[in-house]
Design a protein around this motif. Structure first.
Motif, PDB file in Angstrom:
ATOM      1  N   SER A  84     -30.205 -65.165   4.887  1.00  0.00           N
ATOM      2  CA  SER A  84     -29.515 -65.914   3.839  1.00  0.00           C
ATOM      3  C   SER A  84     -28.646 -65.014   2.969  1.00  0.00           C
ATOM      4  O   SER A  84     -27.942 -65.513   2.092  1.00  0.00           O
ATOM      5  CB  SER A  84     -30.534 -66.662   2.982  1.00  0.00           C
TER       6      SER A  84
ATOM      7  N   GLU B 265     -27.315 -75.684   0.015  1.00  0.00           N
ATOM      8  CA  GLU B 265     -26.786 -75.123   1.265  1.00  0.00           C
ATOM      9  C   GLU B 265     -25.358 -75.621   1.419  1.00  0.00           C
ATOM     10  O   GLU B 265     -25.121 -76.813   1.610  1.00  0.00           O
ATOM     11  CB  GLU B 265     -27.647 -75.577   2.447  1.00  0.00           C
TER      12      GLU B 265
ATOM     13  N   SER C 224     -26.241 -70.176   2.337  1.00  0.00           N
ATOM     14  CA  SER C 224     -27.575 -70.753   2.144  1.00  0.00           C
ATOM     15  C   SER C 224     -28.144 -70.377   0.781  1.00  0.00           C
ATOM     16  O   SER C 224     -29.116 -69.647   0.688  1.00  0.00           O
ATOM     17  CB  SER C 224     -28.515 -70.288   3.248  1.00  0.00           C
TER      18      SER C 224
END
Lengths: 260, 579
Positions: free
Chosen positions: B207, B346, B355
């Protein structure tokens, strides 16, 4: 012999022969034909008894002909296994509506349960009550059963069958104190939110392996001591904070108050 | 000894009387003591350690149970080191696949990694292995618990103030390292649960905007799960992190020695002394004994309660996940942060995805939290403008805003940790997981504010109660009825020792905001900063309750006279009423 020969041209002979042929064929068929469901063998009396029990206890939600109403689904085609599971685990007859009917004490004895199962099975084809050979967990391959369980069941029922949460208050129940037959029936009928596992998904032998695995982990000794509910690290953390820390702080207070 | 027993009345006469003040002649050391002394001398001759050691052994420590919380952490760490060495003898940190052929029947024949297999072997086929494994894991949990509780003690008593800010920062780093060390160790057995944790960790890395997948590939040596992660975690767990932990821990202890230990306020305790007992022999005995108590308690818990039953989890396989997957408790807050973040964070950008629903909880939460903890002493010093050394601890109620901030922090941490177990809460309390999550999302913003306010008010009330106690004494519950029929309760004044503890503290005053313009009416360029600081100072010191002054006390006693009974012993001043 002579008497038989003398009467072979009797006008009734052809009727008698036809009758005999039909009876033999019928008998042979009933012996050799594949048995679809237990209901096929259920006696008329049992079905009738089941129907009267159904009308008294189930029809208010499921409808007078088990066709379903706004408060309960249709039971046509759910099969004897579904009735046996729901009634023997005490879920049905339900006390009230909610997100999910909880397990309870069975309200009917085996005979009454079997009668209702026979009645529902007589309404349409569905999974039959499984045979003892595939529900006892005897001779199961535990390693294979465990693998199937972890891949297919643990995501809802937890690694040790301790149960788990689903959305909006629904849940996968704990798998303790349930019979192998009930586990098998749950797999083939998919009660509530559970998916159905047909014989092509998981073969009857593999279902038996899963049952054997569940029985093995339920009855095996707790190797590391008390398991704290088999809920994973959360209960261990709570225990560490409350009991272990409490014990150690208690010791510290005791030692701190001791004169030098 | 025999001379000391002489009766006092019989004074020695003659020449013997001249020697009465002489120090007693020390008896010659006996054989063993002499030998030990000889050995110590031999060592000292070659190392010169006697002076330093003697200095250390004479260090005085104050006595209080809350000062032993750090000791619990230290001993748990030592227990982890000892048991960890045992475990390394059999554990093989490899992800190579082997079939299981050990004694745990439900897994016989299952393909698994060597790491998992050897952990099973330690649990079932090595004598005492399971007990040692459980001691290792319980001690690890207790290590992190004790570190946190020790931090609470240091925070709420203001022990982090000058000159101990550096030690607070070291402690903060130790605390962070302890959870990283715990996570690495928890991951090593390569069981289904910890493997799920590593999978989550891989997601956290991914992420990271832009470089996420490269970082994950780099750390895992290819796509997940690969074969590298367990050996790498092993190196971190048994080598790198313990080395840093022990190094920092030594520095932590040395600084305690250098600063001397703080003490709670009380009669005779000042900012420039330490009232207590010397390390040798009192604390040697107490601390040494406490080590065995901690070890014993952890061994008892480990013998009776399962921890991390990896045989029940099964070997790691990327396809299954078990219900109720949680990390060890110290990572729950981070997991909870992820569970609370809404999905709409997201954000797809062309063909990429940002994300933030993961990154905020996974990558920002821990650094932000630990930075806030680490810089708190400096923030507080800036707000209060206090540059003095503090060796006397605050009673938490006497620093209401600090105590309230700490409580609010704990509340926030608790909300996050509860979010980490939302599914367990749902099933155990028959609640809807969705409602729990919604409620916790709300509480994340609301609860710290409520807790701050309630705690601050509680502290102020406790301070006022202290004032009352000092001014009017303890309510004895003895009701006296006068000849006129008036009922009066007798208040027993505090003894001076107890009173001192309740009145010794000082109360800061908010920085006054002077004129923001100089003599020529020009706006000072510093005024904005000064004003901000003054506002914070207001926030910190506003509503503070001053301790009772001697003048107030005297006035109260004077005022209290007409209630007091002339004959009552409890009255401090007996005389005719002037009212």
């Amino acid at each position: 012999m002579n008497a038989l020969a003398a009467r072979r041209r009797h006008p009734a002979a052809i009727t008698v022969l036809l009758l005999l042929g039909l009876i033999l064929t019928g008998a042979a068929y009933s012996l050799l034909a594949p048995k679809q469901a237990q209901a096929a063998l259920a006696s008329e009396d049992q079905v009738a008894a089941g129907k009267s029990l159904f009308l008294a206890n189930c029809a208010s939600c499921h409808g007078l002909n088990a066709q379903g109403t706004l408060s309960g689904p249709s039971l046509i085609g759910v099969g004897a296994a579904s009735v046996d599971f729901q009634v023997s685990t005490g879920r049905m007859p339900a006390a009230g509506t909610g997100v999910q009917v909880a397990r309870g004490v069975a309200k009917f004895d085996e005979e009454a349960t079997a009668a209702m199962a026979a009645y529902v099975a007589s309404l349409g084809q569905g999974p039959a009550i499984p045979e003892e050979a595939v529900t006892s967990g005897q001779g199961a391959d535990l390693a294979r059963g465990g693998e199937i369980f972890r891949v297919n069941c643990a995501m809802c029922h937890n690694f040790a069958g301790a149960g788990g949460a689903l959305t909006w208050g629904k849940y996968a129940p704990a798998l303790k104190d349930v019979t192998g037959r009930q586990i098998y029936e749950a797999m083939v009928t998919g009660p509530a939110n559970m998916p159905k596992f047909t014989d092509t998904n998981i073969s009857p032998e593999d279902k038996n392996n899963v049952i054997g695995f569940l029985k093995a982990i339920e009855t095996q000794p707790q190797q590391g001591g008390y398991h704290l509910g088999n809920l994973g690290p959360s209960s261990e953390g709570l225990f560490a904070w409350v009991f272990a820390l409490g014990l150690l702080i208690g010791a510290a207070v005791w030692l701190g108050s001791k004169a030098a | 000894m025999s001379t000391a027993a002489a009766p006092r009345g019989a004074a020695p006469r003659g020449a013997a009387a001249l020697r009465t003040d002489d120090p007693a002649v020390r008896p010659e050391p006996t054989g063993t003591v002499k030998k030990l002394g000889g050995l110590a001398g031999w060592v000292d001759d070659r190392t010169g350690v006697a002076k330093g050691a003697g200095h250390m052994l004479k260090k005085v420590f104050p006595d209080h149970w809350s000062f032993m919380l750090g000791e619990i952490a230290m001993y748990s760490m030592i227990i982890c080191l000892l048991t960890g060495v045992f475990l390394t003898f059999w554990f093989v940190p490899s992800m190579g696949e082997v079939p299981y052929d050990g004694s745990y029947i439900p897994l016989q024949g299952v393909q698994m990694s060597e790491a998992y297999k050897t952990t099973l072997d330690i649990s079932f086929d090595i004598r005492g292995g399971l007990l040692i494994r459980q001691i290792h894991h319980w001690a690890a949990l207790m290590f992190v618990v004790a570190v946190m509780v020790h931090m609470f003690r240091v925070f709420f008593t203001g022990a982090f103030r000058k000159p101990r800010e550096i030690n607070w920062v070291i402690g903060t780093v130790l605390s962070l390292l302890s959870i990283v060390e715990g996570f690495a160790g928890y991951s090593l057995p390569d069981d289904l649960l910890s493997g799920t944790g590593i999978r989550a960790a891989e997601g956290f890395m991914q992420s990271i905007p832009i470089v996420g997948s490269y970082v994950a590939y780099f750390l895992f040596g290819g796509p997940f799960p690969g074969e590298a992660i367990i050996p790498r975690f092993y190196t971190a767990h048994v080598l790198i992190i313990p080395a840093i932990l022990i190094g920092l821990f030594t520095a932590h202890l040395l600084l305690v020695m250098v600063h001397k230990h703080t003490q709670y306020p009380g009669p005779g305790r000042t900012n420039s002394n330490v009232v207590g007992f010397p390390l040798m022999p009192v604390y040697m005995a107490k601390a040494g004994g406490f080590f065995f108590i901690v070890f014993g308690a952890i061994a008892l818990v480990s013998a009776l309660f399962t921890i991390n039953p990896i045989w029940a989890y099964g070997p790691y396989d990327p396809s299954p996940v078990t219900a109720g997957s949680q990390p060890d408790w110290y990572m729950l807050f981070a997991d909870g942060g992820l569970r609370l973040l809404p999905g709409w964070l997201e954000i797809p950008i062309f063909k990429w995805t940002l994300s933030l629903n993961v990154a905020i909880g996974a990558l920002l939460l821990i650094p932000v939290m630990y930075t806030l903890i680490g810089i708190y002493p400096f923030l507080e010093a800036w707000v209060t403008g206090d540059k003095r050394e503090h060796h006397l601890l605050d009673r938490p109620r006497n620093a209401p805003v600090r105590t309230a901030l700490g409580a609010a922090f704990i509340a926030e941490y608790f909300v996050l940790a509860m979010a980490g177990v939302n599914d367990i809460l749902a099933i155990k309390f028959h609640l809807a997981i969705n409602s729990i999550t919604r409620a916790l999302q709300l509480l994340f913003f609301v609860l710290p504010v409520i807790v701050f306010w309630v705690t601050k008010r509680l502290c102020l009330s406790l301070q006022r109660a202290d004032r009352n106690l000092v001014l009017h004494g303890r309510e004895t519950g003895n009701i006296y009825r006068s000849a006129d029929g008036e009922f009066t309760e007798i208040h027993e004044p505090l003894d001076p020792y107890r009173r001192w503890t309740l009145v010794q503290h000082e109360v800061g005053t908010p920085l006054a905001l002077g004129s923001t313009k100089d003599a020529n009416g020009v706006e000072s360029p510093l005024s904005k900063k000064a004003r901000r600081r003054a506002r914070w100072s207001q926030f910190y010191f506003r509503d503070s309750v001053a301790p009772v002054t001697p003048a107030e006390l005297a006035a109260a006693h004077h005022h209290g006279e007409h209630d007091a009974l002339p004959s009552a012993e409890s009255a401090t001043h007996v005389g005719p009423s002037e009212h």
